[in-house]
Design a protein around this motif. Structure first.
Motif, PDB file in Angstrom:
ATOM      1  N   ARG A  86       0.830  -1.211   0.000  1.00 22.19           N
ATOM      2  CA  ARG A  86       0.000   0.000   0.000  1.00 22.19           C
ATOM      3  C   ARG A  86       0.863   1.261   0.000  1.00 22.19           C
ATOM      4  O   ARG A  86       0.580   2.215  -0.704  1.00 22.19           O
ATOM      5  N   ASN A  87       1.927   1.274   0.803  1.00 22.63           N
ATOM      6  CA  ASN A  87       2.802   2.444   0.834  1.00 22.63           C
ATOM      7  C   ASN A  87       3.534   2.628  -0.492  1.00 22.63           C
ATOM      8  O   ASN A  87       3.772   3.752  -0.935  1.00 22.63           O
ATOM      9  N   ALA A  88       3.901   1.521  -1.131  1.00 23.83           N
ATOM     10  CA  ALA A  88       4.582   1.613  -2.441  1.00 23.83           C
ATOM     11  C   ALA A  88       3.677   2.253  -3.481  1.00 23.83           C
ATOM     12  O   ALA A  88       4.151   2.933  -4.394  1.00 23.83           O
ATOM     13  N   LEU A  89       2.353   2.063  -3.306  1.00 30.73           N
ATOM     14  CA  LEU A  89       1.379   2.639  -4.238  1.00 30.73           C
ATOM     15  C   LEU A  89       0.839   3.986  -3.760  1.00 30.73           C
ATOM     16  O   LEU A  89      -0.059   4.555  -4.381  1.00 30.73           O
ATOM     17  N   GLY A  90       1.378   4.497  -2.634  1.00 28.74           N
ATOM     18  CA  GLY A  90       0.943   5.791  -2.113  1.00 28.74           C
ATOM     19  C   GLY A  90      -0.362   5.752  -1.345  1.00 28.74           C
ATOM     20  O   GLY A  90      -0.931   6.808  -1.050  1.00 28.74           O
ATOM     21  N   GLN A  91      -0.838   4.585  -0.970  1.00 29.40           N
ATOM     22  CA  GLN A  91      -2.124   4.454  -0.260  1.00 29.40           C
ATOM     23  C   GLN A  91      -1.869   4.402   1.251  1.00 29.40           C
ATOM     24  O   GLN A  91      -2.090   3.390   1.915  1.00 29.40           O
ATOM     25  N   TYR A  92      -1.423   5.528   1.812  1.00 30.00           N
ATOM     26  CA  TYR A  92      -1.019   5.570   3.215  1.00 30.00           C
ATOM     27  C   TYR A  92      -2.203   5.383   4.167  1.00 30.00           C
ATOM     28  O   TYR A  92      -2.075   4.702   5.187  1.00 30.00           O
ATOM     29  N   ALA A 326       8.707  -4.550  -4.493  1.00 25.51           N
ATOM     30  CA  ALA A 326       9.180  -4.655  -5.879  1.00 25.51           C
ATOM     31  C   ALA A 326       8.201  -5.457  -6.726  1.00 25.51           C
ATOM     32  O   ALA A 326       7.939  -5.121  -7.890  1.00 25.51           O
ATOM     33  N   PHE A 327       7.626  -6.505  -6.145  1.00 21.81           N
ATOM     34  CA  PHE A 327       6.683  -7.342  -6.887  1.00 21.81           C
ATOM     35  C   PHE A 327       5.402  -6.575  -7.201  1.00 21.81           C
ATOM     36  O   PHE A 327       4.815  -6.735  -8.275  1.00 21.81           O
ATOM     37  N   ALA A 328       4.962  -5.708  -6.246  1.00 23.99           N
ATOM     38  CA  ALA A 328       3.761  -4.897  -6.484  1.00 23.99           C
ATOM     39  C   ALA A 328       3.972  -3.925  -7.633  1.00 23.99           C
ATOM     40  O   ALA A 328       3.027  -3.615  -8.373  1.00 23.99           O
TER      41      ALA A 328
END
Length: 553
Positions: A86-92, A326-328
């Motif tokens: 979620r954090n990697a996608l900016g969905q904090y 990395a996989f996300a």
């Protein structure tokens, strides 16, 4: 100091090529300190409680660890994976909602498991055949109220790639546990309450440790909340429909069921040993001798054999969020490189610790526990840790790429191998047959993990250099074994135990030095390979490969 450690990690929260190594170093150092403290704790406990008392202590601790894994149900690792994605996608904001739902689950599960452990204690005592186990189990049961919460918080920090809170909380937990366990055991013996209550007092040290750990985690949670507000990491940067609590739990449990079975592999193996060992050994040994053998296995061998797997556990904890992130992002090249790095480092760093402990097992045993009883048990169980290292690290990579279902199958197969081989080998080889069954269990699970991993990740560990590593291991152990024989006979300048402490330092240090030198000389580790290792190790390898007379060139 704690705040500076926390802030020093700010630059590692994003995925970088060194985030796996940095997180691993922090967790490995903390786990090493915690493991040493745990081993140190057992020295006075063995003296106070003797081997039969340690059998009871190990019995209570192993059943507690199994229930602790059940209480958290693999949620920390699942939480780490989801928060990292979620954090990697900016969905904090979504990451925070998942964390809050996991905390609620931890509090409820901890209460249920505490009650279950209190009620089931007398029944487990009858099954295991270990006297006074019920009292010790009930003494440690209240720790389950807090440790699920601690585990969830560690999972959240792990998903944020903040390893300092996890590391420091482990150290504080062990310090408080050590002081409380030894102090209560000594006090209860001193006032004449007897061994059973002294063992229960030692078990209660786990409760005191949980209080120390949760206070550390709460402190860091406040720091992270303040930092998020400063950085504006609140709410979702990506507009998505928020997940309901029902959806969150469904996703967490879908991920956690395979994780919990994988995480329970070692606690279940230890629980199997504490449950069946006395019964399997009794046909050839007296009940007292069988209990003492179990006490050596649980009180001495397991504590020392657990040291080499420290880095593998740290790698596992670091690898899941890094590889998941990395996989996300569908960065398969990074997944391949991080998986290869995790497996490579785990093998090369775990092997010297295994060799050092095996070579110095006798002086370590005498120094820590006062005699050489069970040295062979320590050597064999420590040697099996090498396969556990590969199993643990490969399983973590599978978690990171979402291959959860195979882990269920592999653990089930491994446990069947453990049980079947224990019953087949124990009648002939006794306690050594039980330990050999553990090694076979780890070998089977590790191999199955690697086969599935090969289908999804293009990883490399050592390639064609396995033979060179095997030769290095044989030569290093032979040198360490010979040196231990010499020091045992001729290096005894102090009292009995302190001389053996010196012997252990000499042998262990020599094994580590010879191992590193041979890796360079046999070209098992080349300059290109060294680039995959932490910077301090790279410097050592470069110095060892530098030819005499070229230092000034």
């Amino acid at each position: 100091m704690e705040q500076s450690l926390f802030l020093a990690e700010e630059g590692t929260s994003s995925l970088s090529k060194d985030s796996l190594v940095k997180g691993t170093i922090i967790l490995a150092l903390a786990a090493l300190i915690a493991r040493v403290l745990g081993a140190v704790q057992r020295i006075p406990l063995v003296h106070l409680l003797d081997d039969s008392g340690m059998a009871t202590f190990s019995n209570a601790f192993n059943i507690y660890m199994m229930l602790l894994v059940l209480a958290t149900a693999g949620i920390p690792s699942a939480l780490s994976k989801l928060v990292s994605e979620r954090n990697a996608l900016g969905q904090y904001g979504e990451a925070q909602r998942i964390y809050q739902a996991a905390v609620k689950f931890a509090l409820a599960a901890g209460a249920v498991m505490t009650v279950l452990m209190l009620l089931a204690a007398p029944y487990y005592e009858k099954i295991s055949g270990v006297p006074n186990a019920s009292l010790a189990i009930r003494a440690i049961a209240p720790a389950l109220l807090l440790f699920p919460l601690i585990a969830i918080m560690r999972g959240y920090f792990q998903g944020r790639q903040r390893m300092a809170p996890n590391g420091l909380s482990q150290i504080i937990e062990q310090i408080v546990r050590l002081v409380a366990a030894i102090g209560l055991a000594y006090l209860l013996l001193a006032i004449g309450w007897g061994q059973a209550w002294a063992v229960a007092g030692a078990s209660f040290g786990g409760v005191a440790g949980s209080i120390g750990a949760v206070l550390v985690m709460l402190y860091y949670a406040v720091l992270l909340k303040r930092e998020d507000r400063r950085n504006g990491q609140v709410g979702n940067k990506t507009v998505t429909a928020p997940m309901s609590h029902r959806d969150i739990y469904a996703r967490l449990f879908k991920l956690s069921v395979p994780i919990v079975l994988f995480s329970m592999a070692v606690p279940l193996i230890n629980a199997i040993d504490t449950t069946i060992t006395v019964g399997l050994l009794q046909p050839d040994l007296s009940h007292e001798a069988a209990v003492n053998a179990l006490g050596i296995l649980g009180g001495r061998a397991q504590s020392l054999a657990g040291i080499p797997i420290i880095l593998a556990i740290a790698l596992s904890q670091s690898a899941v969020p890094v590889i998941s992130s990395a996989f996300a992002k569908k960065d398969h090249a990074l997944v391949n490189s991080q998986a290869s790095k995790a497996l490579y480092i785990s093998v090369l760093s775990g092997l010297p610790l295994v060799l050092a402990i095996c070579a110095a097992a006798r002086p370590i045993n005498i120094f820590m526990f006062g005699n050489a009883d069970g040295t062979g048990i320590i050597v064999l169980l420590t040697a099996s840790a090498m396969f556990q290292i590969v199993m643990q690290t490969s399983g973590a990579v599978l978690m990171g790429i979402g291959q959860m279902r195979p882990l269920i199958v592999h653990v089930c197969i491994g446990l069947v191998v453990k049980l079947a081989c224990s019953y087949l080998l124990a009648p002939t080889f006794g306690i050594y047959g039980i330990i050999a069954s553990t090694a076979l269990c780890f070998i089977v699970m590790a191999q199955l993990n690697l086969v599935i991993l090969r289908r999804h990740v293009d990883y490399t560990i050592l390639g064609k250099k396995w033979f060179g590593l095997a030769v290095t291991a044989v030569l290093v152990y032979a040198a360490g074994f010979g040196l231990e024989w010499l020091t045992h006979r001729y290096v005894q300048p102090f009292g009995y135990r302190w001389s053996h402490m010196l012997d252990a330092i000499i042998v262990g240090g020599a094994v580590m030095a010879v191992y590193v030198a041979l890796l360079a000389l046999t070209k098992v580790v080349t300059a290109e390979d060294a680039a995959r290792l932490p910077a301090p190790v790279q410097k050592i390898m470069r110095r060892l490969k530098r030819k005499p007379g070229t230092a000034g060139n």
